[in-house]
Design a protein around this motif. Structure first.
Motif, PDB file in Angstrom:
ATOM      1  N   VAL A   1       0.868  -1.174   0.000  1.00 51.23           N
ATOM      2  CA  VAL A   1       0.000   0.000   0.000  1.00 51.23           C
ATOM      3  C   VAL A   1       0.898   1.215   0.000  1.00 51.23           C
ATOM      4  O   VAL A   1       1.791   1.319   0.848  1.00 51.23           O
ATOM      5  CB  VAL A   1      -0.854   0.073   1.285  1.00 51.23           C
ATOM      6  N   GLU A   2       0.648   2.099  -0.923  1.00 52.83           N
ATOM      7  CA  GLU A   2       1.441   3.325  -1.031  1.00 52.83           C
ATOM      8  C   GLU A   2       2.938   3.007  -0.930  1.00 52.83           C
ATOM      9  O   GLU A   2       3.679   3.660  -0.192  1.00 52.83           O
ATOM     10  CB  GLU A   2       1.031   4.330   0.046  1.00 52.83           C
TER      11      GLU A   2
ATOM     12  N   ILE B   1       3.124  -4.949   2.572  1.00 48.69           N
ATOM     13  CA  ILE B   1       2.319  -5.446   3.696  1.00 48.69           C
ATOM     14  C   ILE B   1       2.280  -6.978   3.648  1.00 48.69           C
ATOM     15  O   ILE B   1       2.521  -7.634   4.639  1.00 48.69           O
ATOM     16  CB  ILE B   1       0.869  -4.909   3.651  1.00 48.69           C
TER      17      ILE B   1
ATOM     18  N   ASN C   1      -2.832  -7.751  15.399  1.00 44.12           N
ATOM     19  CA  ASN C   1      -3.286  -6.534  14.721  1.00 44.12           C
ATOM     20  C   ASN C   1      -2.203  -6.042  13.783  1.00 44.12           C
ATOM     21  O   ASN C   1      -1.021  -6.060  14.131  1.00 44.12           O
ATOM     22  CB  ASN C   1      -3.563  -5.413  15.741  1.00 44.12           C
ATOM     23  N   GLY C   2      -2.631  -5.626  12.621  1.00 42.98           N
ATOM     24  CA  GLY C   2      -1.681  -5.046  11.681  1.00 42.98           C
ATOM     25  C   GLY C   2      -0.834  -6.061  10.939  1.00 42.98           C
ATOM     26  O   GLY C   2       0.083  -5.693  10.211  1.00 42.98           O
TER      27      GLY C   2
ATOM     28  N   LYS D   1      -4.120  -9.193   7.705  1.00 45.88           N
ATOM     29  CA  LYS D   1      -5.298 -10.039   7.437  1.00 45.88           C
ATOM     30  C   LYS D   1      -6.313  -9.317   6.556  1.00 45.88           C
ATOM     31  O   LYS D   1      -6.772  -9.854   5.540  1.00 45.88           O
ATOM     32  CB  LYS D   1      -5.965 -10.458   8.763  1.00 45.88           C
TER      33      LYS D   1
ATOM     34  N   THR E   1      -5.733  -6.744   4.764  1.00 43.83           N
ATOM     35  CA  THR E   1      -5.074  -6.470   3.480  1.00 43.83           C
ATOM     36  C   THR E   1      -5.250  -7.655   2.541  1.00 43.83           C
ATOM     37  O   THR E   1      -5.602  -7.491   1.375  1.00 43.83           O
ATOM     38  CB  THR E   1      -3.574  -6.181   3.708  1.00 43.83           C
TER      39      THR E   1
HETATM   40  N1  LIG Z   1      -5.028   1.778   2.885  1.00 43.56           N
HETATM   41  C1  LIG Z   1      -3.938   1.720   3.686  1.00 43.56           C
HETATM   42  N2  LIG Z   1      -3.100   2.771   3.750  1.00 43.56           N
HETATM   43  C2  LIG Z   1      -2.014   2.716   4.565  1.00 43.56           C
HETATM   44  N3  LIG Z   1      -1.689   1.664   5.321  1.00 43.56           N
HETATM   45  C3  LIG Z   1      -2.484   0.602   5.278  1.00 43.56           C
HETATM   46  C4  LIG Z   1      -3.668   0.585   4.473  1.00 43.56           C
HETATM   47  N4  LIG Z   1      -4.266  -0.599   4.637  1.00 43.56           N
HETATM   48  C5  LIG Z   1      -3.498  -1.284   5.518  1.00 43.56           C
HETATM   49  N5  LIG Z   1      -2.441  -0.562   5.904  1.00 43.56           N
HETATM   50  C6  LIG Z   1      -1.412  -0.974   6.857  1.00 43.56           C
HETATM   51  O1  LIG Z   1      -1.119  -2.318   6.610  1.00 43.56           O
HETATM   52  C7  LIG Z   1      -0.906  -3.005   7.813  1.00 43.56           C
HETATM   53  C8  LIG Z   1      -1.807  -4.228   7.865  1.00 43.56           C
HETATM   54  O2  LIG Z   1      -3.139  -3.789   8.055  1.00 43.56           O
HETATM   55  P1  LIG Z   1      -4.380  -4.765   8.045  1.00 43.56           P
HETATM   56  O3  LIG Z   1      -5.584  -3.941   8.138  1.00 43.56           O
HETATM   57  O4  LIG Z   1      -4.281  -5.667   6.908  1.00 43.56           O
HETATM   58  O5  LIG Z   1      -4.148  -5.547   9.406  1.00 43.56           O
HETATM   59  P2  LIG Z   1      -5.063  -6.628  10.115  1.00 43.56           P
HETATM   60  O6  LIG Z   1      -4.241  -7.830  10.244  1.00 43.56           O
HETATM   61  O7  LIG Z   1      -6.345  -6.748   9.433  1.00 43.56           O
HETATM   62  O8  LIG Z   1      -5.243  -5.972  11.537  1.00 43.56           O
HETATM   63  P3  LIG Z   1      -6.499  -5.996  12.555  1.00 43.56           P
HETATM   64  O9  LIG Z   1      -6.392  -7.263  13.292  1.00 43.56           O
HETATM   65  O10 LIG Z   1      -6.212  -4.828  13.445  1.00 43.56           O
HETATM   66  O11 LIG Z   1      -7.722  -5.845  11.769  1.00 43.56           O
HETATM   67  C9  LIG Z   1      -1.144  -2.040   8.933  1.00 43.56           C
HETATM   68  O12 LIG Z   1       0.085  -1.557   9.383  1.00 43.56           O
HETATM   69  C10 LIG Z   1      -1.944  -0.945   8.278  1.00 43.56           C
HETATM   70  O13 LIG Z   1      -1.719   0.285   8.878  1.00 43.56           O
END
Ligand SMILES: Nc1ncnc2c1ncn2[C@@H]1O[C@H](COP(=O)(O)OP(=O)(O)OP(=O)(O)O)[C@@H](O)[C@H]1O
Ligand SMILES: [Mg+2]
Lengths: 254, 436
Positions: free
Chosen positions: A11-12, A16, A36-37, A40, A42
């Motif tokens: 992303v950007e 990830i 978290n983060g 998943k 993504t």
């Molecule tokens: N659109 C975006 N712009 C910038 N960063 C992003 C974007 N989408 C995801 N990220 C970053 O990518 C990383 C993974 O995020 P993601 O939402 O996939 O995590 P997750 O495993 O679903 O977490 P959670 O359990 O909190 O839902 C994070 O650091 C998040 O900040």
């Protein structure tokens, strides 16, 4: 059915997903857990085809068809469904209109004619019952003013209507009270069948008590750090993620 | 500006033609009223874009064009089909009442519906003081309208009478190689406890050249009356339009103005409700859907003069191409108007990078115990909503269309005349389908 090979996404410009391999066969339920983060959502968004995420390496196929070649809407018509972690509120578009448009897009894709209004109403009533939602929701704007739990139930309701080949459920259990959790997981179980695959993203064992997965994967820092059967989830409940995170960090630097 | 400008001298010819032609044989009181309007108009002159309230609506083409009075021929005029509502229908073609295209039918006891020209003769006592009440309000176009005052819709509903359905008036401008102008004045009077809905629609034959429509509607609500007004503007896109709705509300009245602007080159839509008694509700609800080079300028002036009144302004615009819009919402709360509850909301959706929407809230509050809120947004379609649609298999073009249309849905929802709402939805959809 779904095959993900060496998937990298950013992303950007920020990587990830850092090399994911996953095979999901028809009829299977896979659970994805992880801190978290870890990526998943993504992964879910990349599968659904959100264009903010750039796939830099790897492939995704659904029944042999290259998903990366398709826009989100085409993937959905091919049978991909993602239940959003944060469903979007759409003021001014009624839930009924939204769903009917989606349903007809699917039918058109299959070469079928538009659904008869009465038939559709009957179908929708039947599916509403599955998640114990009231008919009144259909005249409200999509997700607008829905409570957190109602939004999640609404996602499952949409899945019930659209009958996808594969469903990615992103934290459909979070924010649910005990009764809603029972309703939502009951809905998911009723939609389980030998032809349909599901990927259930969750933080909690309590969902997996209801919806028993065939496989559990742990995502850490954009990679699957460990895979196992449903007992892996219990182990995580016990030990947390630290042991996997440490192992993943060690693997990344080695 | 007491000296007559060259611009005004152009309109002097039209004024002379009016006085000698259609305006001749007026009763003395009316001739005087018109003359006073003309005099004040000359003093005020046409507003220019230097004027704060006229920065967006450039009316210099109106000032520079020598508009003439139309010939008012009704043969072959097509005013379309009136909406299927109970109630009288009146057609005006090029400023003249067209009885053969109208159907006033039988009216309930206590209801008068007729062209204003007729009421001027037969109901002077109802008409004169109200027409005269706008004198000196400082609006140049209103004064100009008074100078040419002759025709329009007249509705009077007696005490406690409920007029079902709606009174529908259509004002058609015919194609003409001359630059024609019409100056309609409508008067709606609801006595105590009366109820009525009035729909005024402005339309034109295909564009043949510039034209100018300057319409003033006065709406009076006696105590406990319930009144609604619909304005549909869909004249061709070389039309300069000023339309002004003045509303006077006595105590315990409920009023709603609904407007939809689709047509015109430059449209200035004024809505000026004044609450003169306690416990009034005034809703000003509207949408503007300009495209190409259209300019839609909406100006609201909502006055709270007495305690315990509520006002609501909800205006939404969808702009495409090079359209420009202004929403200027002024709320004045007088010193004694305690417990005023005023809400204003203006939202704009921009479908192109070259369009421009402006919002100017103006709150003038002289009472201390009031609740006034205002909010404005301008933006593009929410891309996360587009993705949500696409994730359900909906084609992107359909998603954009649905979401664009949804933007004005809440404005439609407040319109309670279903057939009108549905027809308008069709008109708006036709416009938007070409834009998304
Ligand atoms: N659109 C975006 N712009 C910038 N960063 C992003 C974007 N989408 C995801 N990220 C970053 O990518 C990383 C993974 O995020 P993601 O939402 O996939 O995590 P997750 O495993 O679903 O977490 P959670 O359990 O909190 O839902 C994070 O650091 C998040 O900040
Ligand atoms: Mg997430």
């Amino acid at each position: 059915m779904l095959e993900i090979k060496n998937l990298h996404a950013s992303v950007e410009g920020q990587p990830i997903l850092k090399g994911i391999d996953l095979k999901v066969a028809a009829g299977e339920v896979h659970s994805i857990m992880g801190p978290n983060g870890s990526g998943k959502s993504t992964l879910a968004q990349v599968l659904a085809g959100h264009d903010a995420y750039e796939v830099t390496q790897g492939s995704i196929t659904l029944d042999g068809k290259d998903l990366l070649d398709m826009e989100a809407d085409e993937r959905a018509r091919e049978g991909m469904f993602m239940a959003f972690q944060y469903p979007v509120e759409i003021p001014g578009v009624s839930t009924m209109e939204f769903l009917k448009t989606a349903y007809n897009a699917l039918r058109e894709h299959r070469g079928e004619k538009e659904v008869d209004a009465l038939d559709f109403l009957n179908l929708v009533k039947e599916k509403l019952a599955l998640v114990e939602m009231d008919l009144a929701f259909l005249s409200r704007s999509v997700n607008q003013g829905f409570s957190g739990g109602e939004k999640k139930r609404h996602e499952i309701f949409q899945m019930a209507v659209l009958e996808p080949a594969i469903a990615i459920l992103d934290e459909t259990d979070s924010g649910l009270d005990i009764d809603a959790l029972r309703i939502v997981s009951g809905g998911i179980n009723k939609l389980r069948n030998p032809k349909r695959a599901m990927v259930v993203i969750t933080h909690y064992q309590r969902l997996l008590d209801f919806v028993q997965p065939d496989f559990v994967h742990v995502l850490v820092d954009g990679r699957i750090a460990k895979s196992g059967g449903k007992e892996l989830a219990l182990e995580l409940e016990d030990k947390g993620y630290a042991w996997l995170e440490n192992a993943a960090a060690a693997a990344a630097t080695s | 500006m007491t000296v007559m400008t060259p611009e005004l001298s152009g309109h002097q010819a039209a004024r002379d033609a009016f006085v000698e032609g259609p305006g001749a044989q007026a009763p003395a009181w009316l001739a005087d009223l018109r003359q006073a309007g003309w005099d004040r108009f000359q003093e005020l002159g046409f507003p220019t874009t230097d004027h704060e309230d006229w920065r967006i609506a450039d009316v210099s083409p109106i000032a520079k064009t020598a508009f003439t009075l139309p010939k008012s021929q009704t043969a072959g005029a097509d005013i379309g089909t009136f909406d299927d509502l109970s109630g009288p229908t009146l057609a005006f073609v090029d400023g003249a009442f067209a009885p053969e295209l109208s159907n006033i039918g039988s009216l309930p006891k206590g209801v008068l519906v007729m062209p204003l020209s007729e009421a001027i003769v037969s109901h002077r006592e109802l008409v004169e003081p109200r027409l005269a009440s706008l004198a000196g309000d400082g609006e140049a176009f209103t004064e100009m309208n008074t100078a040419f005052l002759r025709e329009g819709l007249f509705v009077h509903v007696a005490k406690n009478v409920d007029l079902p359905g709606a009174v529908q008036a259509r004002f058609l401008a015919r194609a003409s190689s001359d630059a024609c102008m019409t100056q309609m004045r409508s008067l709606v009077v609801l006595e105590e406890g009366a109820r009525a809905t009035v729909l005024e629609e402005f339309l034109s034959e295909d564009e043949a050249g510039p034209m100018f429509t300057n319409a003033v509607t006065q709406y009076f609500l006696g105590a406990n009356a319930h009144g609604k007004h619909y304005l549909i503007e869909r004249e061709h896109e070389a039309a300069y339009v000023v339309s002004s709705l003045y509303v006077e509300q006595q105590r315990d009245t409920d009023f709603a103005s609904h407007s939809a602007l689709l047509g015109g080159a430059v449209v200035r839509n004024n809505v000026f409700p004044t609450m003169r008694g306690e416990n009034c509700m005034s809703v000003v609800n509207g949408m503007y859907i300009p495209h190409d080079d259209q300019i839609h300028d909406n100006r609201m002036l909502v006055r709270h003069t007495m305690p315990n009144c509520q006002s609501r302004q909800y205006y939404r615009g969808i702009l495409s191409d090079h359209a420009k819009t202004m929403f200027s919402g002024r709320i004045v709360v007088d010193e004694g108007a305690q417990q005023t509850d005023a809400v204003q909301s203006n939202k704009n959706l921009l479908l192109s990078r070259t369009c421009m929407a402006q919002t100017k809230p103006q709150l003038e509050i002289y009472a201390d115990d009031v609740k006034c809120t205002h909010g404005a947004t301008t933006g593009q379609i929410d891309e996360s909503a587009i993705f949500y649609f696409k994730a359900r298999g909906i084609h992107e073009a359909d998603a954009r269309r649905l979401l664009t249309f949804a933007f004005v849905n809440e404005i439609f929802e407040r319109m309670d005349l279903e057939v009108v709402r549905e027809r308008l939805q069709g008109l708006v959809a036709d416009r938007l389908n070409q834009k998304v």
